[in-house]
Design an enzyme around this catalytic site. Structure first.
Site, PDB file in Angstrom:
ATOM      1  N   GLU A 175       0.869  -1.127  -0.190  1.00 10.75           N
ATOM      2  CA  GLU A 175      -0.010  -0.033  -0.231  1.00 10.75           C
ATOM      3  C   GLU A 175       0.873   1.268   0.015  1.00 10.75           C
ATOM      4  O   GLU A 175       0.505   2.435   0.688  1.00 10.75           O
ATOM      5  CB  GLU A 175      -1.115   0.200   1.054  1.00 10.75           C
ATOM      6  CG  GLU A 175      -1.999  -1.037   1.160  1.00 10.75           C
ATOM      7  CD  GLU A 175      -3.288  -1.004   2.201  1.00 10.75           C
ATOM      8  OE1 GLU A 175      -3.280  -0.114   2.825  1.00 10.75           O
ATOM      9  OE2 GLU A 175      -4.019  -1.864   1.969  1.00 10.75           O
ATOM     10  N   GLU A 373      -5.778  -8.794   0.465  1.00  6.61           N
ATOM     11  CA  GLU A 373      -6.524  -8.696   1.728  1.00  6.61           C
ATOM     12  C   GLU A 373      -7.949  -8.100   1.504  1.00  6.61           C
ATOM     13  O   GLU A 373      -8.232  -7.566   0.590  1.00  6.61           O
ATOM     14  CB  GLU A 373      -5.993  -7.326   2.457  1.00  6.61           C
ATOM     15  CG  GLU A 373      -4.400  -7.430   3.010  1.00  6.61           C
ATOM     16  CD  GLU A 373      -4.114  -6.298   3.779  1.00  6.61           C
ATOM     17  OE1 GLU A 373      -4.828  -5.434   4.338  1.00  6.61           O
ATOM     18  OE2 GLU A 373      -2.890  -6.155   3.586  1.00  6.61           O
TER      19      GLU A 373
HETATM   20  C1  BGP Z   1      -4.692  -2.550   5.251  1.00  6.20           C
HETATM   21  C2  BGP Z   1      -3.266  -3.053   6.122  1.00  6.20           C
HETATM   22  C3  BGP Z   1      -3.345  -4.114   6.734  1.00  6.20           C
HETATM   23  C4  BGP Z   1      -4.747  -4.160   7.688  1.00  6.20           C
HETATM   24  C5  BGP Z   1      -5.846  -3.447   7.017  1.00  6.20           C
HETATM   25  C6  BGP Z   1      -7.164  -3.390   7.883  1.00  6.20           C
HETATM   26  O1  BGP Z   1      -4.568  -1.180   4.908  1.00  6.20           O
HETATM   27  O2  BGP Z   1      -2.428  -3.377   4.755  1.00  6.20           O
HETATM   28  O3  BGP Z   1      -2.240  -4.171   7.605  1.00  6.20           O
HETATM   29  O4  BGP Z   1      -4.387  -3.555   8.952  1.00  6.20           O
HETATM   30  O5  BGP Z   1      -5.768  -2.551   6.225  1.00  6.20           O
HETATM   31  O6  BGP Z   1      -6.890  -2.170   8.684  1.00  6.20           O
HETATM   32  P1  BGP Z   1      -7.208  -2.096  10.140  1.00  6.20           P
HETATM   33  O7  BGP Z   1      -6.264  -3.032  10.629  1.00  6.20           O
HETATM   34  O8  BGP Z   1      -6.885  -0.568  10.461  1.00  6.20           O
HETATM   35  O9  BGP Z   1      -8.613  -2.310  10.549  1.00  6.20           O
END
Ligand code: BGP
Length: 476
Positions: A175, A373
């Site tokens: 990201e 993800e």
């Molecule tokens: C993405 C990241 C992850 C993860 C996910 C969910 O942007 O790559 O590391 O954390 O978001 O976000 P959060 O954990 O803030 O709910």
């Protein structure tokens, strides 16, 4: 086209959100080791030194560092074909600029990879997932300094070599696209990518453009290097992209939404098309930004093209009306979409958005895509029988997987895997909370760090196991 029988079903985790053991075996301080817990309303605090009176969730994580065997066995029980992990740079080069790597750090990741292979789980390794040695930020000014590109490449080479022939799928960055010189950001968004608080960055446009360029270049150089080390390596980069919808069909608003979404694609253009995009160079020139381009950089873009694209997808957003000053994304607190519900953390739930994004990206580049993800952060309750009945998570995932199937089967998108985010509860990146849970596996740990750390299967555990067994043939 059907989902391939080798479709990579699995999950994604990141070192700083699960490992804990933040000083074990010679690990240095990483940028996320200085970030406290926050909440949906309360931003995480970012400190310049560790304050012994504060709690930093990464220090404990979910103790994956010591429990990875148990956790991987649970992933294997679900039938995982792949697990995406990240390598914490500060375990390998604790300060980032050492001559020699920390062997204990390398050994840990070699052991984790062996454990995955033992269970026939394909390791997918992210080389940079918000885990930069703090020293590189303080001493060198982070990615704005070209030297950091060299340190990163040295780190990559060390890891490529240490895991050579064991790991085939690599991701250069997670990201990096959240860095944009023309978009206002909250402190945490520039911090997680580059260890710098947005509000403290001097000469913001110039600095952010330089960081974006250097990271893009670093990714291309890392791809080139990874192919030279082993031509069988498949190397991608992961982007976190939201489809941006117009607020209505007024052409001005449609154009505005398109332009906003497009801002997230220039790095993919650079990594797929063999050159840093001219339109971006012209845009920067108009803004008075000068990029630190070396003549040999063009070689890196030419020879560092991606093998695949990784997509992190959680939500879509709605662009503000043309001319509005406000920052627009729902994820960052902008307009809500009246057709969609949101999670407790305000993220829109939009399964069709994943089909849209897959189509859009595949038509643009023609490269295979993996969903790296996707998941729902939710509050889970343990009932009297000690079970977690997370039907809301099953519904979210099922709806998204259905749309991926449509993208593959009806739209002919080459999507080769689905990695659910946070298959085991872990620390939230944006809020630092444990109570924002994503997992199929519950971890007994609360936001204050209390709990036995015991792992328990949620209802969704069995559901996902069945999805994998049936290759998503019988989704409800
Ligand atoms: C993405 C990241 C992850 C993860 C996910 C969910 O942007 O790559 O590391 O954390 O978001 O976000 P959060 O954990 O803030 O709910």
């Amino acid at each position: 086209m059907k989902l391939d029988s080798n479709f990579l079903w699995g999950g994604s985790i990141a070192a700083h959100q699960c490992e804990g053991a933040f000083q074990a075996d010679g690990k240095g301080t990483g940028i996320m080791d200085l970030v406290t817990i926050g909440s949906y309303q309360q931003p995480r605090e970012i400190d310049s030194e560790i304050n012994p009176n504060k709690r930093y969730p990464s220090h404990q994580g979910i103790d994956f560092y010591h429990r990875y065997r148990e956790d991987i066995a649970l992933f294997a029980e679900m039938g995982f074909k792949a697990l995406r992990i990240s390598i914490d740079w500060s375990r390998i080069y604790p300060k980032g600029d050492e001559e020699q790597p920390n062997q204990a750090g390398l050994k840990y990741y070699q052991d984790v990879v062996e454990e995955l292979l033992k269970h026939n789980i394909e390791p997918i390794v992210t080389l940079y997932h918000f885990e930069m040695p703090v020293h590189l930020v303080k001493q060198y000014g982070s990615w704005a300094n070209r030297k950091v590109v060299d340190f990163y490449l040295k780190f990559c080479e060390t890891v490529y070599q240490a895991l050579n022939h064991k790991v085939k799928y690599w991701v250069t960055f997670n990201e990096m696209n959240h860095i944009d010189p023309q978009t206002e950001a909250s402190d945490i968004f520039t911090y997680i990518i580059a260890g710098l608080k947005y509000s403290e960055i001097e000469n913001k446009k110039q600095t952010l453009a330089t960081i974006g360029y250097n990271m893009t270049l670093a990714s291309c150089l890392a791809v080139k290097m990874g192919h030279e080390i082993n031509p069988d390596n498949q190397i991608g980069c992961v982007f976190g992209i939201e489809p941006v919808y117009p607020v209505d069909c007024n052409p001005e608003n449609v154009l505005n939404a398109f332009q906003q979404m497009d801002r997230d694609f220039y790095q993919i253009d650079a990594m797929c098309n063999g050159e840093f995009p001219k339109y971006k160079l012209n845009e920067y020139q108009d803004l008075g930004i000068e990029l630190p381009i070396n003549p040999e950089d063009s070689q890196a873009f030419e020879h560092g093209r991606l093998d695949f694209i990784g997509m992190n997808y959680y939500a879509s957003s709605v662009a503000e009306y043309e001319g509005s000053d406000a920052n627009s994304s729902a994820l960052f607190g902008g307009l809500q979409n009246p057709f969609l519900k949101t999670s407790k953390w305000g993220w829109t739930i939009d399964p069709i958005g994943i089909r849209y994004l897959l189509n859009y990206t595949y038509r643009k580049y023609g490269l295979p895509i993996i969903i790296t993800e996707n998941g729902l952060g939710a509050v889970d309750k343990v009932n009297q029988a000690g079970e977690i009945v997370d039907d809301y998570r099953i519904a979210y995932l099922s709806d998204h997987i259905s749309e991926i199937k449509k993208a593959v089967e009806l739209d002919q998108v080459a999507c080769f895997g689905y990695l659910m985010w946070g298959p085991i509860d872990l620390v939230s990146a944006t809020t630092g909370q444990m109570s924002k849970r994503y997992g199929f596996i519950h971890v007994d740990l609360d936001d204050e760090g209390r709990g036995s750390l015991a792992r328990t299967r949620k209802k969704s555990f069995n559901w996902y196991q069945q999805v994998i067994t049936e290759n998503a043939e019988n989704l409800k």
